[in-house]
Design a protein around this motif. Structure first.
Motif, short mmCIF file in Angstrom:
data_model
loop_
_atom_site.label_atom_id
_atom_site.label_comp_id
_atom_site.label_asym_id
_atom_site.label_seq_id
_atom_site.Cartn_x
_atom_site.Cartn_y
_atom_site.Cartn_z
N ALA A 186 -1.34 -5.75 0.78
CA ALA A 186 -0.66 -4.68 0.04
C ALA A 186 0.06 -5.25 -1.17
N GLU A 187 0.67 -6.42 -1.01
CA GLU A 187 1.35 -7.05 -2.13
C GLU A 187 0.37 -7.66 -3.12
N GLN A 200 -1.82 -4.80 -5.23
CA GLN A 200 -1.18 -3.64 -5.85
C GLN A 200 -1.57 -3.46 -7.32
N ARG A 219 -5.43 -2.63 -7.90
CA ARG A 219 -5.83 -1.30 -7.46
C ARG A 219 -5.15 -0.21 -8.29
N ALA A 220 -3.94 -0.47 -8.76
CA ALA A 220 -3.23 0.52 -9.58
C ALA A 220 -3.78 0.57 -11.00
#
Length: 257
Positions: free
Chosen positions: A243-244, A247, A250-251
């Protein structure tokens, strides 16, 4: 939001992912020490080792992408897979822990990488052999650095020895996964790509015993536990790491500096 990519199940690609992903996730854990190490010199040393591992990861994942021939570069392979498609060993994804945990894990992993890169220098893949030729020098330094700290902490205060013992109890059971050979390993061995990881165990144990003897530590007893991160089945900690890590990619799909 950037969609995930699918990676070929080809055994040669999967073998390379195991190496690249293990280096990548270990680098992520070491990077967590930036600004938090016990002394400034160590802050810089751990960051530099993380950068070494990222360099190794980039080279290996680039080679994996070339073998796969699906147009995936090292950034896509590093950041755009689902958790189940990462092939790192579970040992490297366990939480950062205290400095003793980092020292013990670095000693275990640097010793493993030293053995692996030495064998990969003989790979029939010229590109992989060239990567190994550079990486083995880094792994030797990482091993010596971790070994020096292990000796210092094991022979230091009662508190530092207690923490080393606790770190060993936590991490040692996960080392078995490093040497659990399977069809992917066998294909690499038969094709000349690289060694079966299980074939490195004897040399790894001999190296670790030498370090432990100097530190006044005994090798822990074997356990029956076997983690299976190399098969894509990870601990509960892996999702938080990804997730870190993912980020930004993917954003902002395709974003570059």
């Amino acid at each position: 939001m950037q969609a995930s990519i699918q990676v070929s199940p080809r055994p040669d690609v999967q073998y390379l992912l195991r190496m690249g992903d293990t280096a990548l996730i270990l680098a992520q854990r070491l990077g967590e020490w930036a600004g938090h190490a016990p002394v400034l010199e160590e802050d810089i040393a751990l960051a530099n080792m993380a950068l070494d591992l990222i360099g190794q990861c980039r080279a290996v994942l680039t080679h994996a992408g070339a073998l796969e021939s699906a147009g995936h570069d090292e950034d896509q392979l590093a950041f755009l897979r689902e958790e189940r498609d990462y092939r790192n060993v579970t040992l490297v994804e366990l939480p950062r822990g205290d400095f003793a945990v980092t020292v013990v894990r670095n000693a275990m992993m640097a010793t493993f990488f030293k053995q692996l890169w030495a064998r990969l220098a003989e790979s029939r893949h010229a590109e992989l052999a060239a990567i190994a030729g550079k990486a083995i020098k880094e792994a030797r330094y990482h091993q010596q650095h971790a070994a020096d700290w292990l000796v210092r902490l094991a022979g230091g205060t009662e508190e530092s020895r207690r923490r080393i013992d606790k770190a060993l109890a936590l991490l040692w059971p996960y080392h078995a996964e490093l040497f659990a050979s399977d069809a992917v390993d066998q294909h690499a061995h038969d094709s000349g790509l690289g060694p079966r990881w299980g074939d490195l165990q004897e040399a790894w144990l001999a190296d670790m015993k030498e370090i432990f003897d100097e530190a006044g530590l005994a090798l822990p007893a074997p356990v029956a536990f076997l983690s299976i991160g190399k098969s894509g089945v990870h601990s509960e900690h892996m999702g938080f790491i990804l997730a870190e890590m993912q980020q930004l990619q993917r954003a902002y799909p395709g974003g570059v500096w």
